[in-house]
Design an enzyme around this catalytic site. Structure first.
Site, mmCIF file in Angstrom:
data_model
loop_
_atom_site.group_PDB
_atom_site.id
_atom_site.type_symbol
_atom_site.label_atom_id
_atom_site.label_comp_id
_atom_site.label_asym_id
_atom_site.label_seq_id
_atom_site.Cartn_x
_atom_site.Cartn_y
_atom_site.Cartn_z
ATOM 1 C CE LYS A 79 -19.286 122.431 -1.603
ATOM 2 N NZ LYS A 79 -19.168 122.569 -3.214
ATOM 3 C CB SER A 159 -20.142 126.324 -3.782
ATOM 4 O OG SER A 159 -19.859 125.097 -4.319
ATOM 5 C CB SER A 183 -18.233 124.821 -6.799
ATOM 6 O OG SER A 183 -19.205 125.816 -6.851
HETATM 7 N N1 GLN Z 1 -20.604 129.495 -9.271
HETATM 8 C C1 GLN Z 1 -21.577 128.453 -10.128
HETATM 9 C C2 GLN Z 1 -22.754 128.681 -9.457
HETATM 10 O O1 GLN Z 1 -23.060 129.456 -8.691
HETATM 11 C C3 GLN Z 1 -21.078 127.084 -9.850
HETATM 12 C C4 GLN Z 1 -21.490 126.421 -8.531
HETATM 13 C C5 GLN Z 1 -20.988 125.057 -8.427
HETATM 14 O O2 GLN Z 1 -20.020 124.631 -9.198
HETATM 15 N N2 GLN Z 1 -21.548 124.396 -7.468
HETATM 16 O O3 GLN Z 1 -23.581 128.016 -9.873
#
Ligand code: GLN
Length: 493
Positions: A79, A159, A183
Site C-alpha cells: 500500500k 482505503s 480500511s
Molecule cells: N473509510 C474510513 C475513513 O474514511 C476509514 C479509513 C481507514 O480505515 N483508513 O476514514
C-alpha cells in the site's frame, strides 16, 4: 505449466522452498500480470525490479541451503502509505508526489527480511481517507468484480482498494493494508478476500504515513485465512521506534491455526441489526452463525449499547488527529512546493496545501481543526473521547459472556464508482460495523461469506479480545472451510 498467479502466499512459499518452482518464475508471472492489468489502476508505481531482485536473493539462498524466511519467494503489493526507501511514496496525494523516502517503514522492512519482494506501490484513498478509492489523486481503483449482467465499474472499497483489487484480481498473492476505521476489512469484504486488522500496536506504525495515530494499524490482505496468518506473523512485532508498539511476543499464528471452536462462545451483538442493512447481508450473518455452531461454538446474544455513537465519535477523533498529523505538509519538507511569484512563507503554505490536498482531505482537516478549536474542544473532542471509552467498555462487558463477536463487515455489498460521491454521510456509513473495533483497538477480520444475488462478494467480520488474533483467525478459518468461497471475478481487464 502452473499458472503461478493463481497461487497464494502459502503455496508459493512452500513451492519455492521445496524446489517445485523458482521464486524468479513466480515474480516474473506476477510482474506480467501487474503490467497487463492497468485497467484496474491498482498500482501507482510498479516495481518489477524489486520483485525480481528479492526473488533472485531467495533462489540464491535456496541453492546454498539457507533458510528462506516466512514469506520466502512471495511477491506482494505494498500500500502506498508505507515509506519505501528510494521508491516514491505518496499516500495517493499530490502533495507527496515525487517524495522518495530515505528510509524504509518497519513493516515493509520486516516483509523484505522475511523473503518477500515488492511488485509495486498500491493505490489507495488519499491519506487513507475514504471508503471507495475515489479520493486518490492518481485516479480511482476499479474492482475486478462486476454485477451480474452489467459492466459498470464497481468500487473495490477503501482505503486499501488497490490492495483489495490486486489480490482479488490475482495480480498479487497478498498485499499490505492499513485500517484506521475499516480500511482493511471493508475493501476485503467488497472483493471477496480476507483481511485482518490486528490489535492496535501489533504492527509498527513507524514509516507509515499517519492519518489518525491512535487508530492506524497495518495488517495483511490475502485470499485465505492461512495466508493472512503467515503474513501477519512476518509484519508484527515490537518496534522501539513506535512508542505505541506492543512489547509482546509474536505467537506462531499459522502453526496454531485450528478450526475446532469447541468451548468458544460467539457473541451476536443485537445493535448491529441496523436499518438499511442489506437483506443478503443479514442472511449471510445467519449462515455465519450456523457455520460457527457447526465448528463447535456456542452462539450467544450480546449487547454493545454504544454502537450507534461509534461512527460519529470516529468522525470527530479521526479528523482531529488527521488535522494535526497533516500539518507537516507545508511545502518545505516533503514533495510538492507551490511558491507563487513574490510570495511569502504563509502564502507558500497556503498555496501548497490548497494545491496539494484533495477535497476529502481538506474536509477532514477543516472538521478536525474545528473540533479541536478552543471554543468547541469540550463539546466535540472531549465528548467523542468519552464515547470512545464507552465503546471500549461495551466490548469489555461483552467479553464476560463471549470470546469473539460475529457481525457483518459492511451494511451493503460494493457499489458502482461515482454513486456515493455527492453523499459523504452515506459513504461514511460503510464503516459503521468496522469502526467500533477500531475505537477499542481490538483485532478484527473480514472473511468472504458468499455472493449476493447480484454476484458480488459479502464479508463476515470477527472481532476478538485484545491480543487474541489467534481466536479471530481460528473462527475465520472455520467460516472459510464451511463457506467454501471459491468464486473469482471474471477477467475483463
Ligand atoms: N473509510 C474510513 C475513513 O474514511 C476509514 C479509513 C481507514 O480505515 N483508513 O476514514
Amino acid at each position: 505449466m502452473t499458472d503461478f498467479t493463481q497461487l497464494g502466499v502459502k503455496d508459493i512459499r512452500d513451492g519455492v522452498a521445496s524446489g517445485d518452482f523458482t521464486a524468479r518464475e513466480v515474480a516474473e508471472s506476477f510482474n506480467a500480470a501487474v503490467d497487463a492489468a492497468s485497467a484496474l489502476n491498482a498500482f501507482i508505481v510498479a516495481t518489477p525490479d524489486h520483485a525480481l531482485a528479492a526473488a533472485e536473493a531467495v533462489d540464491a539462498k535456496r541453492a546454498k541451503g539457507e533458510e528462506l524466511g516466512a514469506m520466502g519467494g512471495v511477491p506482494i503489493g505494498m500500500k502506498d502509505l508505507f515509506a519505501t526507501h528510494g521508491v516514491q511514496t505518496t499516500a495517493a496525494s499530490h502533495i507527496l508526489e515525487g517524495f522518495s523516502p530515505q528510509y524504509e517503514s518497519t513493516v515493509s522492512q520486516k516483509l523484505w527480511d522475511a523473503g518477500a519482494g515488492m511488485l509495486g506501490k498500491l493505490n489507495l484513498d488519499q491519506f487513507a481517507m475514504g471508503s471507495s478509492n475515489e479520493t486518490s489523486y492518481f485516479g480511482n481503483v476499479v474492482s475486478p468484480w462486476q454485477k451480474a449482467g452489467s459492466n459498470a465499474a464497481m468500487s473495490p472499497g477503501g482505503s486499501s482498494g488497490g490492495s483489495s483489487s490486486a489480490v482479488a484480481a490475482r495480480i498479487a498473492p497478498a498485499a499490505t493494508g492499513t485500517d484506521t476505521g475499516g480500511s482493511i476489512r471493508q475493501p476485503a469484504a467488497f472483493t471477496g478476500i480476507c483481511g485482518i486488522k490486528p490489535t492496535y500496536g501489533r504492527c509498527s506504525r513507524w514509516g507509515v504515513v499517519a492519518f489518525a495515530s491512535s487508530l492506524d494499524q497495518p495488517g495483511p490482505m490475502a485470499r485465505s485465512v492461512e495466508d493472512c496468518a503467515i503474513m501477519l506473523g512476518a509484519m508484527a512485532g515490537h518496534d522501539p521506534k513506535d512508542a505505541t508498539s506492543l512489547n509482546r511476543d509474536v505467537p506462531d499464528w499459522e502453526g496454531a491455526l485450528s478450526a475446532d471452536l469447541k468451548g468458544k462462545r460467539i457473541g451476536i451483538p443485537k445493535e448491529y441489526r441496523m436499518d438499511g442493512t442489506d437483506s443478503a447481508i443479514l442472511d449471510s450473518w445467519e449462515q455465519g452463525k450456523a457455520m460457527l455452531k457447526d465448528a463447535g461454538a456456542e452462539i450467544v446474544d450480546v449487547s454493545l449499547p454504544h454502537t450507534k455513537y461509534a461512527l460519529p465519535a470516529y468522525y470527530i477523533i479521526a479528523p482531529a488527529e488527521a488535522s494535526s498529523n497533516l500539518a507537516r505538509y507545508d511545502g518545505v519538507r516533503y514533495g510538492l512546493c507551490d511558491l507563487p511569484e513574490g510570495a511569502g512563507l504563509q502564502d507558500m503554505y497556503a498555496a501548497t496545501r490548497a494545491e496539494g490536498f484533495g477535497d476529502e482531505v481538506k474536509r477532514r482537516i477543516l472538521i478536525g481543526t474545528y473540533v479541536l478549536s478552543a471554543g468547541f474542544y469540550d463539546a466535540y473532542y472531549t465528548q467523542a473521547q468519552k464515547v470512545r471509552a464507552l465503546v471500549a467498555r461495551d466490548f469489555d462487558r461483552a467479553w464476560e459472556d463471549c470470546d469473539l463477536i460475529l457481525a457483518p463487515t459492511t451494511p451493503t455489498a460494493s457499489f458502482p464508482l461515482g454513486s456515493l460521491n455527492d453523499d459523504p454521510l452515506t459513504m461514511y456509513l460503510n464503516d459503521v460495523f468496522a469502526v467500533p473495533a477500531s475505537l477499542a483497538g481490538l483485532p478484527a477480520m473480514s472473511v468472504p461469506a458468499g455472493l449476493n444475488p447480484d454476484g458480488l462478494p459479502l464479508g463476515l467480520q470477527l472481532v476478538g479480545k485484545a491480543f487474541d488474533e489467534q481466536g479471530v483467525l481460528d473462527a475465520g478459518l472455520a467460516i472459510q472451510q464451511r463457506a467454501g468461497f471459491e468464486a473469482a471475478p471474471e477477467k475483463w481487464w
